[in-house]
Scaffold this motif. Structure first.
Motif, PDB file in Angstrom:
ATOM      1  N   ILE A  91       0.915  -1.179   0.105  1.00  0.00           N
ATOM      2  CA  ILE A  91       0.019  -0.057   0.045  1.00  0.00           C
ATOM      3  C   ILE A  91       0.731   1.197   0.040  1.00  0.00           C
ATOM      4  O   ILE A  91       1.802   1.347   0.864  1.00  0.00           O
ATOM      5  CB  ILE A  91      -1.213  -0.102   1.180  1.00  0.00           C
ATOM      6  N   GLN A  92       0.506   2.283  -0.992  1.00  0.00           N
ATOM      7  CA  GLN A  92       1.093   3.450  -1.005  1.00  0.00           C
ATOM      8  C   GLN A  92       0.250   4.588  -0.528  1.00  0.00           C
ATOM      9  O   GLN A  92      -0.620   4.903  -1.041  1.00  0.00           O
ATOM     10  CB  GLN A  92       1.568   3.739  -2.443  1.00  0.00           C
ATOM     11  N   PRO A  93       0.481   4.994   0.734  1.00  0.00           N
ATOM     12  CA  PRO A  93      -0.512   5.858   1.472  1.00  0.00           C
ATOM     13  C   PRO A  93      -0.251   7.346   0.651  1.00  0.00           C
ATOM     14  O   PRO A  93      -1.004   8.273   1.038  1.00  0.00           O
ATOM     15  CB  PRO A  93      -0.172   5.733   2.786  1.00  0.00           C
ATOM     16  N   THR A  94       0.894   7.444   0.166  1.00  0.00           N
ATOM     17  CA  THR A  94       1.021   8.984  -0.576  1.00  0.00           C
ATOM     18  C   THR A  94       1.829   8.897  -1.621  1.00  0.00           C
ATOM     19  O   THR A  94       2.593   7.762  -1.945  1.00  0.00           O
ATOM     20  CB  THR A  94       2.109   9.613   0.607  1.00  0.00           C
ATOM     21  N   ALA A  95       1.883   9.710  -2.699  1.00  0.00           N
ATOM     22  CA  ALA A  95       2.692  10.006  -3.781  1.00  0.00           C
ATOM     23  C   ALA A  95       3.591  10.809  -3.524  1.00  0.00           C
ATOM     24  O   ALA A  95       4.668  11.316  -4.504  1.00  0.00           O
ATOM     25  CB  ALA A  95       1.875  10.332  -5.173  1.00  0.00           C
ATOM     26  N   GLU A 105       4.191  13.661  -6.210  1.00  0.00           N
ATOM     27  CA  GLU A 105       3.469  14.690  -5.988  1.00  0.00           C
ATOM     28  C   GLU A 105       2.809  14.722  -4.557  1.00  0.00           C
ATOM     29  O   GLU A 105       2.788  13.719  -3.946  1.00  0.00           O
ATOM     30  CB  GLU A 105       2.215  14.588  -7.242  1.00  0.00           C
ATOM     31  N   LYS A 106       2.245  16.051  -4.079  1.00  0.00           N
ATOM     32  CA  LYS A 106       1.856  16.235  -2.882  1.00  0.00           C
ATOM     33  C   LYS A 106       0.460  15.662  -2.888  1.00  0.00           C
ATOM     34  O   LYS A 106      -0.755  16.529  -2.752  1.00  0.00           O
ATOM     35  CB  LYS A 106       1.979  17.615  -2.355  1.00  0.00           C
ATOM     36  N   LEU A 107       0.211  14.363  -2.698  1.00  0.00           N
ATOM     37  CA  LEU A 107      -1.131  13.461  -2.680  1.00  0.00           C
ATOM     38  C   LEU A 107      -1.020  12.533  -1.489  1.00  0.00           C
ATOM     39  O   LEU A 107      -0.012  11.639  -1.678  1.00  0.00           O
ATOM     40  CB  LEU A 107      -1.306  13.047  -4.026  1.00  0.00           C
ATOM     41  N   GLY A 166       6.327   3.594  -0.812  1.00  0.00           N
ATOM     42  CA  GLY A 166       6.122   4.910  -1.259  1.00  0.00           C
ATOM     43  C   GLY A 166       6.489   4.990  -2.807  1.00  0.00           C
ATOM     44  O   GLY A 166       6.305   4.185  -3.575  1.00  0.00           O
ATOM     45  N   ALA A 167       6.921   6.356  -3.210  1.00  0.00           N
ATOM     46  CA  ALA A 167       7.346   7.631  -2.477  1.00  0.00           C
ATOM     47  C   ALA A 167       7.444   7.250  -0.951  1.00  0.00           C
ATOM     48  O   ALA A 167       8.302   6.175  -0.891  1.00  0.00           O
ATOM     49  CB  ALA A 167       6.184   8.533  -2.699  1.00  0.00           C
TER      50      ALA A 167
END
Length: 455
Positions: free
Chosen positions: A91-95, A109-111, A143-144
C-alpha cells in the motif's frame, strides 16, 4: 533408468570432497569425490538403495525420460494459478517524498490517500479476506515515502488489525522507508500497529550517500537517517517485539568503493547485531538508464558482494535470508494473483515500479488492473506479463531463462525488466560457487550430519 539433472552446480573442495547445489530443490550437499565420480560416470550400480533414494529426492538424479525444463515451468504455472492462503498487499499511502534521489524513476506529487480512499481500501481488503481462503494478511507500506502518509497508515492499520482478530486471520506488516521521518516516537507508535520490519536505504558512507540520496532541495540525509536507526534499535521495543531493520545499499560506480566504510561505521556504532544489510545493483527505473550510466557489470557486482558478506559475517551483522537461493514457487507480485499494490489514487497494479513512473503510469495504461474507487477490475491474465511462465516457455521479451540452470531458484528474476528490454539475472548467478563454500563453512556440521551419503 536415471540421468543426471542439468540443474546442478558443483564445487571441488580439493580435500576429497565435493559440494553440489541442486537448484531444483535449493539444497546443498557435500559428498566424497569418489561418490561424485560414480554419479558423473553414471556408475549407478555402485550406489546402494539409500544413497540412490537420497539423490533422487534431491533431484540430483532424475528419471531418464523426464523433460526437466517442462517439469519446472509447468510446476511454476500450476503454483501461480493456485489460490494462496496468504494475502500480500503493498500500500502506498502517499505519492509524495522528500528525496530527489539520483536514480529514482518516480515523479512525486503532494497527494495522500483521502479519507474516502482509506475507507474504500479497507472495504476492498475486507471483501478479499472474507471471500478467500486466507489464513494471513501481510501489508507492506511503501512509497514514494510512506511516513508522509502516516495518518492513513494508522487509521487503516487499526481497522485491519481489528478485522483480522475478528475473523481469525494472522496480521503482520513491514515498511519500506527512506528513514528521515522514522523518529523514535514514530517507531514506538508504528510498533503498536504491528509494523515490525523496516527497509531503509543507505548508499555507502556519508559522502557517497549524500551525493546519491539527497532531498529535493539538495539537502544531506545520511546523518539524520543513521541517527534515527541508532535510536530505533536502542529502544527496548526493538528487541521485545523482535523487530528488524534491513539496510539496503543500492550499489553503483559512484559508491561501490565506499560500502566497506558504511559497514565499518555501523559496526563502530555498535549496532551490527541489530541490523542486516542487503546489497542491490542499481537498475533502470522509469527510463532513467541508471544501470547503463552508473551500473556495475553483474560479474563484478557478484565478486564485490561476496567480500561484503564476509565482512558482515566477521562483524556479527544479522543475516535475514539464506546465503543460497531457495526453490521458487513464484517469482514476485507479477506471478502471484494474491498479491497486488494499491497506490494513493486507489489504483491496483502488479509491480512496484508502475505507480508514479511515467514509463508505465499514464492514462489507460495496461499495467494497472483496476481502481478500488470505481470498482473496475481487469483480468490480470490478459495484461502484459499476465502469463509470465508461458512467456519464459516461449522465450518472449528475449528471455534466456528457459535454458538457464538457475530457473528453479530464480523464476525469471524481474519480469518487468525483461519487458522493458533489459536482461535480468540475480547476483547469485555470478557468485554461486563462493556462496556454496560460504554456506558450507557456516554449516559444515549440519551438512555432514543431514546429508551423509558415504558408502
Amino acid at each position: 533408468m536415471y540421468k543426471i539433472s542439468k540443474y546442478l552446480v558443483d564445487v571441488d573442495l580439493q580435500n576429497e570432497e565435493r559440494l553440489i547445489f541442486s537448484t531444483r530443490t535449493g539444497e546443498l550437499i557435500n559428498i566424497s569425490n569418489e561418490l561424485y565420480h560414480f554419479i558423473i560416470e553414471k556408475k549407478f550400480n555402485k550406489l546402494n538403495d539409500i544413497i540412490l533414494l537420497k539423490l533422487l529426492n534431491l533431484k540430483i538424479l532424475i528419471p531418464e525420460d523426464e523433460n526437466e525444463t517442462d517439469t519446472i515451468i509447468n510446476n511454476l504455472i500450476l503454483s501461480s494459478n493456485k489460490k494462496s492462503r496468504v494475502l500480500s498487499l503493498t500500500i502506498q499511502p502517499t505519492a509524495n517524498c522528500q528525496l530527489g534521489c539520483q536514480y529514482c524513476g518516480q515523479t512525486h506529487e503532494k497527494l495522500n490517500m483521502s479519507e474516502s480512499l482509506v475507507e474504500n481500501t479497507y472495504k476492498y481488503i475486507k471483501n478479499k479476506l472474507e471471500n478467500g481462503i486466507y489464513e494471513s494478511l501481510i501489508i507492506t507500506w511503501y512509497g514514494a515515502e510512506p511516513l508522509l502518509g502516516l495518518n492513513s497508515i494508522k487509521i487503516l492499520s487499526k481497522k485491519l488489525i481489528i478485522l483480522c482478530n475478528k475473523i481469525n486471520i494472522e496480521y503482520s506488516a513491514m515498511m519500506i522507508t527512506n528513514g528521515l521521518g522514522l523518529k523514535e516516537n514514530i517507531f514506538a507508535e508504528l510498533v503498536q500497529y504491528k509494523i515490525l520490519k523496516y527497509q531503509i536505504t543507505l548508499d555507502g558512507d556519508k559522502v557517497s550517500h549524500d551525493n546519491s540520496r539527497y532531498t529535493k532541495k539538495k539537502g544531506k540525509t545520511f546523518d539524520t537517517i543513521v541517527s534515527n536507526i541508532v535510536m530505533v534499535v536502542s529502544n527496548p521495543l526493538y528487541d521485545e517485539e523482535k523487530c528488524n531493520i534491513v539496510i539496503r545499499c543500492n550499489v553503483h560506480k559512484n559508491n561501490y568503493k565506499y560500502i566497506n566504510n558504511l559497514i565499518d561505521h555501523l559496526y563502530n556504532l555498535g549496532i551490527s547485531n541489530k541490523v542486516s544489510i542487503n546489497f542491490a545493483p542499481v537498475h533502470d527505473w522509469g527510463k532513467n538508464y541508471a544501470e547503463e550510466n552508473i551500473g556495475l557489470t553483474p560479474e563484478y557486482f557478484g565478486e564485490l558482494e561476496i567480500d561484503w558478506m564476509l565482512r558482515l559475517k566477521e562483524y556479527g551483522f544479522r543475516f535475514i535470508k539464506d546465503l543460497l537461493p531457495d526453490k521458487k514457487s513464484g517469482t514476485c507480485m507479477v506471478t502471484n494473483l494474491d498479491s497486488e499494490l494499491i497506490d494513493a489514487k486507489g489504483r491496483l497494479s502488479y509491480c512496484w515500479e508502475v505507480p508514479y513512473t511515467p514509463e508505465f503510469d499514464y492514462e489507460n495504461s495496461d499495467m494497472f488492473h483496476g481502481n478500488i474507487n470505481n470498482i473496475e477490475y481487469k483480468d490480470r491474465k490478459k495484461l502484459p506479463l499476465g502469463n509470465w511462465y508461458e512467456n519464459i516457455k516461449q522465450e518472449d521479451y528475449n528471455t534466456t531463462c528457459k535454458n538457464c540452470k538457475f530457473l528453479p531458484v530464480c523464476g525469471g528474476d524481474c519480469p518487468v525488466n525483461w519487458y522493458k528490454g533489459f536482461s535480468s539475472c540475480p547476483s547469485f548467478k555470478y557468485n554461486i560457487k563462493d556462496l556454496m563454500v560460504f554456506e558450507y563453512i557456516n554449516n559444515k556440521e549440519i551438512l555432514n550430519r543431514e546429508f551423509d551419503l558415504s558408502n
